[in-house]
Design an enzyme around this catalytic site. Structure first.
Site, short mmCIF file in Angstrom:
data_model
loop_
_atom_site.label_atom_id
_atom_site.label_comp_id
_atom_site.label_asym_id
_atom_site.label_seq_id
_atom_site.Cartn_x
_atom_site.Cartn_y
_atom_site.Cartn_z
N LEU A 215 0.85 -1.20 0.00
CA LEU A 215 0.00 0.00 0.00
C LEU A 215 0.88 1.24 0.00
O LEU A 215 1.88 1.31 0.71
CB LEU A 215 -0.94 -0.02 1.20
CG LEU A 215 -1.86 -1.26 1.27
CD1 LEU A 215 -2.74 -1.21 2.52
CD2 LEU A 215 -2.74 -1.35 0.03
N GLU B 176 -1.64 -8.15 11.09
CA GLU B 176 -1.22 -9.17 12.05
C GLU B 176 -1.85 -8.91 13.41
O GLU B 176 -2.40 -7.85 13.66
CB GLU B 176 0.30 -9.24 12.18
CG GLU B 176 0.93 -8.04 12.85
CD GLU B 176 2.35 -8.32 13.36
OE1 GLU B 176 2.74 -9.49 13.50
OE2 GLU B 176 3.06 -7.35 13.64
N ARG C 37 -0.08 -10.07 23.03
CA ARG C 37 0.64 -9.63 24.25
C ARG C 37 0.35 -8.16 24.49
O ARG C 37 -0.28 -7.51 23.67
CB ARG C 37 2.14 -9.80 24.02
CG ARG C 37 2.59 -9.05 22.78
CD ARG C 37 4.08 -8.94 22.62
NE ARG C 37 4.43 -8.49 21.28
CZ ARG C 37 4.44 -7.24 20.87
NH1 ARG C 37 4.10 -6.26 21.70
NH2 ARG C 37 4.77 -6.92 19.63
#
Ligand code: ADP
Length: 447
Positions: free
Chosen positions: A203, A287, A291
């Site tokens: 992009l 993604e 955590r």
């Protein structure tokens, strides 16, 4: 609730976790390498155990030594922080196999999201939009060519095991594809021991926008809005904001609903972040991080929540006790990552901190493990502090950050504070007009 937690990390994040524990009345165990004997997290913890020599692989990544430390001290749970073992599914599994609680998601979810191809196919099946690209792993250069023709150049070859911006190569046109393909695979094999790659359309003007999620073990899933982390150098974030200067409350609600629905269907638990590229009004998932993230404080400031406290409560089996409609957003927050690096060349600059004086005042938070006389060791990440400000508006937050950085004294080592000052003074930044490519261009300009 737990009575004792071992913190398997160092630096500012170890302190951050220690503070949450203390407010919950939980005793803390610090672990440290021989290079960190004088570190602040060691001084402030109730107990400290040396787990090995300076190199991370022998200490902060030494699973046997960490488990031994937990057993000897009687800790009931382990908080991994970020980095080190925080996204290591085998570690999470081993911790649980020893009868301890891993403060985070299940090992299966860590493993699933740690493999980016699996993460993308899982999210797609749950209705989360993706960047256009290959349907999973690319088996051959020919297949890469065919997919690239279909989605259009430029394209990005990415490692399924990738992280920290490594294992990613751009091909501007067909003539560059073969090289990008082989360089990305070689890098992935060397860095991660896994050369599986996939392809995405590259992009040209996206923003990096991510969503903070919390899920308990009782089926409750909520989001705490977005962070805009578009200011990056070599795919490493430098300055983050909450909320994003370009997102409306309606857009936030819509993507938030998509994300929380997806994670509820997955049966996800504890904290997680869904990362998206946002361009032309479209969100594309890239993604998920399973955590706590470095930039979590900007969310804490605008939502008035202690995310680490929530992680601990969830791990102890407690219910969230609130729903999405109880979460509100107030004002604007900005975080500047202060790295011990030359502000022009970005060369790491470890050494002794001759004078340390952090800023203060209304709406200013400093997360750091530094003190006057501290010797920044050369073995670990160069981030030495995070300055976070909160104010009613974005313009006021920028002014407040400027003021805070003017007050910040770190002598004896070089830091990127001068670069942050220049960014904050830039008219484009002030208008919020930037993409993920902006900072690289900005740092190459003469000044
Ligand atoms: P890592 O796990 O190594 O951090 P990510 O997939 O999260 O890798 O990507 C890191 C950064 O790389 C993103 O924040 C963005 O700046 C850039 N990036 C990733 N995918 C694309 C893409 N398809 N087009 C443009 N930039 C991308």
């Amino acid at each position: 609730m737990f009575s004792k937690i071992l913190i398997a990390n160092r630096g500012e994040i170890a302190l951050r976790i220690l503070r949450a524990c203390r407010e919950l009345g939980i005793k803390t165990v610090a672990v440290h390498s021989t290079a960190d004997e004088d570190a602040m997290h060691v001084r402030l913890a109730d107990e400290a155990v040396c787990i090995g020599p300076a190199a991370s692989r022998d200490s902060y990544l030494n699973v046997a030594a960490i488990l031994a430390a937990a057993t000897i001290t009687g800790a009931e749970a382990i908080h991994p922080g970020y980095g080190f073992l925080s996204e290591n599914a085998d570690f999470a599994e081993t911790v649980e196999a020893h009868g301890l609680t891993f403060i985070g998601p299940t090992a299966d979810h860590i493993r699933m999201m740690g493999d980016k191809i699996t993460a993308k196919t899982t999210m797609e099946a749950l209705g989360v939009p993706l960047v256009p690209g290959s349907d999973g792993e690319l088996k051959s250069l020919e297949e890469a060519r065919a997919v690239a023709e279909k989605v259009g150049y430029p394209v990005l070859i990415k490692a399924t095991a990738g992280g920290g911006g490594r294992g990613m190569k751009v091909a501007q046109s067909a003539s560059e594809l073969e090289e990008a393909w082989s360089v990305a695979r070689t890098e992935a094999r060397t860095a991660f021991g896994n050369d599986a790659v996939y392809l995405e359309k590259y992009l040209d003007k996206p923003r990096h926008i991510e969503l903070q999620i919390l899920a308990d073990n009782h089926g409750n899933v909520v989001h705490f809005g977005e962070r805009d982390c578009s200011l990056q150098r070599r795919h490493q974030k430098l300055l983050e904001e909450a909320g994003s200067p370009v997102l409306s409350a309606e857009q936030r609600d819509a993507i938030g609903r998509t994300a929380t629905d997806a994670l509820a269907k997955m049966g996800y638990r504890n904290a997680g972040t869904l990362e998206f590229l946002y361009q032309d009004g479209q969100f594309c998932f890239i993604e998920m991080n399973t955590r706590l993230q470095v930039e979590h404080p900007v969310t804490e400031m605008v939502c008035d929540v202690d995310l680490v406290r929530e992680q601990i409560r969830i791990a102890a089996g407690e219910e969230l006790g609130y729903t999405q409609s109880d979460i509100s957003f107030s004002g604007h927050a900005v975080e500047c990552r202060i790295n011990a690096e030359d502000p022009d060349t970005f060369a790491p600059c470890p050494g002794t901190v001759a004078v340390y004086h952090p800023p203060g005042g209304l709406g200013v938070r400093v997360d750091s493990a530094l003190y006057t006389g501290y010797r920044v060791p050369p073995y670990y990440d160069s981030m030495i502090a995070k300055v976070i400000v909160h104010a009613p508006t974005r313009a006021q937050a920028i002014a407040r950050m400027h003021r805070a950085l003017d007050e910040f004294v770190v002598e004896g080592i070089k830091t990127v504070i001068p670069l942050h000052r220049r960014i904050l003074a830039d008219p484009e930044f002030q208008k919020g007009e930037y993409t993920i490519h902006w900072l690289e261009q900005f740092t190459s300009r003469p000044h």
